[in-house]
Design an enzyme around this catalytic site. Structure first.
Site, PDB file in Angstrom:
ATOM      1  N   ASN A  60     128.827  61.647 -24.814  1.00 59.99           N
ATOM      2  CA  ASN A  60     127.820  61.399 -23.784  1.00 59.99           C
ATOM      3  C   ASN A  60     126.897  62.606 -23.723  1.00 59.99           C
ATOM      4  O   ASN A  60     127.294  63.657 -23.240  1.00 59.99           O
ATOM      5  CB  ASN A  60     128.523  61.178 -22.433  1.00 59.99           C
ATOM      6  CG  ASN A  60     127.543  61.135 -21.280  1.00 59.99           C
ATOM      7  OD1 ASN A  60     126.359  60.850 -21.475  1.00 59.99           O
ATOM      8  ND2 ASN A  60     128.033  61.398 -20.074  1.00 59.99           N
ATOM      9  N   LYS A 103     124.295  62.997 -21.946  1.00 59.19           N
ATOM     10  CA  LYS A 103     123.639  63.179 -20.637  1.00 59.19           C
ATOM     11  C   LYS A 103     122.128  63.339 -20.863  1.00 59.19           C
ATOM     12  O   LYS A 103     121.578  62.691 -21.733  1.00 59.19           O
ATOM     13  CB  LYS A 103     124.251  64.362 -19.892  1.00 59.19           C
ATOM     14  CG  LYS A 103     125.785  64.296 -19.882  1.00 59.19           C
ATOM     15  CD  LYS A 103     126.410  65.265 -18.935  1.00 59.19           C
ATOM     16  CE  LYS A 103     127.922  65.245 -19.136  1.00 59.19           C
ATOM     17  NZ  LYS A 103     128.645  65.659 -17.962  1.00 59.19           N
ATOM     18  N   HIS A 143     129.284  56.170 -14.735  1.00 62.27           N
ATOM     19  CA  HIS A 143     129.632  57.585 -14.897  1.00 62.27           C
ATOM     20  C   HIS A 143     129.586  58.253 -13.522  1.00 62.27           C
ATOM     21  O   HIS A 143     128.754  57.915 -12.683  1.00 62.27           O
ATOM     22  CB  HIS A 143     128.649  58.249 -15.866  1.00 62.27           C
ATOM     23  CG  HIS A 143     129.071  59.621 -16.269  1.00 62.27           C
ATOM     24  ND1 HIS A 143     128.857  60.721 -15.470  1.00 62.27           N
ATOM     25  CD2 HIS A 143     129.732  60.065 -17.366  1.00 62.27           C
ATOM     26  CE1 HIS A 143     129.355  61.784 -16.067  1.00 62.27           C
ATOM     27  NE2 HIS A 143     129.894  61.423 -17.220  1.00 62.27           N
ATOM     28  N   GLU A 167     128.385  60.909 -12.554  1.00 61.87           N
ATOM     29  CA  GLU A 167     127.068  61.468 -12.192  1.00 61.87           C
ATOM     30  C   GLU A 167     126.147  60.363 -11.685  1.00 61.87           C
ATOM     31  O   GLU A 167     125.310  60.599 -10.805  1.00 61.87           O
ATOM     32  CB  GLU A 167     126.460  62.214 -13.391  1.00 61.87           C
ATOM     33  CG  GLU A 167     127.196  63.530 -13.637  1.00 61.87           C
ATOM     34  CD  GLU A 167     127.209  64.016 -15.072  1.00 61.87           C
ATOM     35  OE1 GLU A 167     126.404  63.524 -15.896  1.00 61.87           O
ATOM     36  OE2 GLU A 167     128.042  64.886 -15.389  1.00 61.87           O
ATOM     37  N   GLU A 196     137.995  59.473 -15.985  1.00 62.37           N
ATOM     38  CA  GLU A 196     137.350  60.785 -15.926  1.00 62.37           C
ATOM     39  C   GLU A 196     137.548  61.388 -14.549  1.00 62.37           C
ATOM     40  O   GLU A 196     136.760  61.116 -13.633  1.00 62.37           O
ATOM     41  CB  GLU A 196     135.848  60.643 -16.202  1.00 62.37           C
ATOM     42  CG  GLU A 196     135.527  60.078 -17.561  1.00 62.37           C
ATOM     43  CD  GLU A 196     134.172  60.580 -18.046  1.00 62.37           C
ATOM     44  OE1 GLU A 196     134.161  61.221 -19.101  1.00 62.37           O
ATOM     45  OE2 GLU A 196     133.164  60.373 -17.373  1.00 62.37           O
ATOM     46  N   GLY A 244     132.694  68.669 -16.900  1.00 64.57           N
ATOM     47  CA  GLY A 244     131.763  69.786 -17.002  1.00 64.57           C
ATOM     48  C   GLY A 244     132.256  71.062 -16.334  1.00 64.57           C
ATOM     49  O   GLY A 244     131.490  72.001 -16.127  1.00 64.57           O
ATOM     50  N   SER A 298     136.069  67.708 -19.871  1.00 65.50           N
ATOM     51  CA  SER A 298     136.202  68.985 -20.580  1.00 65.50           C
ATOM     52  C   SER A 298     137.056  68.890 -21.842  1.00 65.50           C
ATOM     53  O   SER A 298     137.793  69.818 -22.173  1.00 65.50           O
ATOM     54  CB  SER A 298     136.740  70.068 -19.637  1.00 65.50           C
ATOM     55  OG  SER A 298     135.849  70.261 -18.550  1.00 65.50           O
TER      56      SER A 298
HETATM   57  C1  PEP Z   1     131.280  63.356 -19.398  1.00 65.02           C
HETATM   58  O1  PEP Z   1     130.090  63.627 -19.266  1.00 65.02           O
HETATM   59  O2  PEP Z   1     131.648  62.181 -19.378  1.00 65.02           O
HETATM   60  C2  PEP Z   1     132.234  64.468 -19.593  1.00 65.02           C
HETATM   61  C3  PEP Z   1     133.501  64.189 -19.674  1.00 65.02           C
HETATM   62  O3  PEP Z   1     131.701  65.753 -19.675  1.00 65.02           O
HETATM   63  P1  PEP Z   1     132.485  67.085 -20.166  1.00 65.02           P
HETATM   64  O4  PEP Z   1     133.195  66.734 -21.439  1.00 65.02           O
HETATM   65  O5  PEP Z   1     131.394  68.089 -20.357  1.00 65.02           O
HETATM   66  O6  PEP Z   1     133.449  67.439 -19.081  1.00 65.02           O
END
Ligand code: PEP
Length: 231
Positions: free
Chosen positions: A7, A9, A85, A87, A155, A161, A191
C-alpha cells in the site's frame, strides 16, 4: 501461496511508479500486489504487475466529487481495491456501512477486495479487541459472505506506521478470531518489514501481509516477497 500487497498510500506519482514497476521482479511462489495512488494506476497497470486501488466508491457513477468507481477501475485493468483502511476510517469518515457498500460494488464489478479491520490501542487495552473485530468483520460478511474475491487485512491501528508490530502470538490469535467469523484469507498489516516478516508470515492463519512503509522501496518489497515465497 501468500499474498503480499504494497500500500503506497499518498506516495509515488506516475514517474516514480514506472521506475518502481520496471525494477520490480516478483519471485515465483508469491502473489505480489501493488496499490499506488489513483493517478499512478495507468502507469502501474501498463507494467503488467497486479495492481489494486487504495479505495473505491459504491456507486457506478454520479455526483460524488473526488471519488472513483469500480467500473472505472475495471476499465483501466485494475484487479482490485483496498477498502476500509484505518486511515480512510480515521481521516475520511469511512464507516462499517460504507466499507461494506464499497466491498459489494467492487466485487460486483469483478474486482478483488482487501477489506481492512483492526482495533485501536485503547480498544485493545480496554479488552474490546474481539468486539471491534466482530463488528467490523460482520459488516463485510453480512454484505457479501465468503466471497472468492474477498480478503481481510487484520491491521491493528497501533501497529500501522509506528514501527510497533503485533507479536506473532497476537497476530495468530487475531487471525484465528477473524477466520472464526469469516473463512477467507487474512493478511497481517502493521509495520511489516524484511526483519520481522518471516516470523509473522509463518504463523498459522497468516495468509500474507499488507505492507505500507516497507513497500515503498523496491528492494525491501522484493525482499518481503522472497521471504513469503520461501515459506
Ligand atoms: C498500511 O498502510 O496498511 C500499513 C500496514 O503500513 P505500515 O506497514 O507502514 O505499518
Amino acid at each position: 501461496m501468500k499474498l503480499i500487497a504494497g500500500n503506497w498510500k499518498m506516495f509515488k506519482g506516475p514517474e516514480e511508479t514506472r521506475a518502481f514497476c520496471g525494477a520490480f521482479e516478483p519471485p515465483e511462489g508469491v502473489e505480489a500486489v501493488l496499490c499506488p495512488p489513483f493517478v499512478s494506476l495507468p502507469a502501474a497497470v501498463e507494467s503488467g504487475h497486479t495492481i489494486f486501488a487504495q479505495n473505491v466508491h459504491w456507486a457506478d457513477d454520479g455526483a460524488f466529487t473526488g471519488e472513483v468507481s469500480a467500473p472505472m477501475l475495471a476499465e483501466l485493468g485494475v484487479a482490485g481495491a483496498i477498502v476500509g483502511h484505518s486511515e480512510r476510517r480515521q481521516y475520511f469518515g469511512d464507516t462499517d456501512e460504507t466499507v461494506a457498500r464499497r466491498t459489494v460494488a467492487a466485487l460486483a464489478h469483478g474486482l478483488r477486495v482487501i477489506a481492512c479491520v483492526g482495533e485501536s490501542l485503547e480498544e485493545r487495552e480496554s479488552g474490546q479487541m474481539e468486539l471491534v473485530l466482530r463488528v467490523q468483520v460482520e459488516a463485510v460478511k453480512d454484505a457479501v459472505g465468503e466471497h472468492d474475491g474477498l480478503v481481510i487485512a487484520y491491521e491493528p491501528v497501533w501497529a500501522i506506521g509506528t514501527g510497533q508490530t503485533a507479536t506473532p502470538q497476537q497476530a495468530r490469535e487475531a487471525h484465528a478470531f477473524v477466520k472464526s467469523l469469516l473463512d477467507v484469507p487474512v493478511l497481517y498489516g502493521g509495520s511489516v518489514k524484511p526483519e520481522n516478516a518471516e516470523e509473522l508470515l509463518s504463523q498459522e492463519g497468516v495468509d500474507g501481509a499488507l505492507v505500507g512503509g516497507a513497500a515503498l522501496d523496491v528492494e525491501s518489497f522484493t525482499a518481503l516477497c522472497r521471504i513469503a515465497a520461501d515459506l
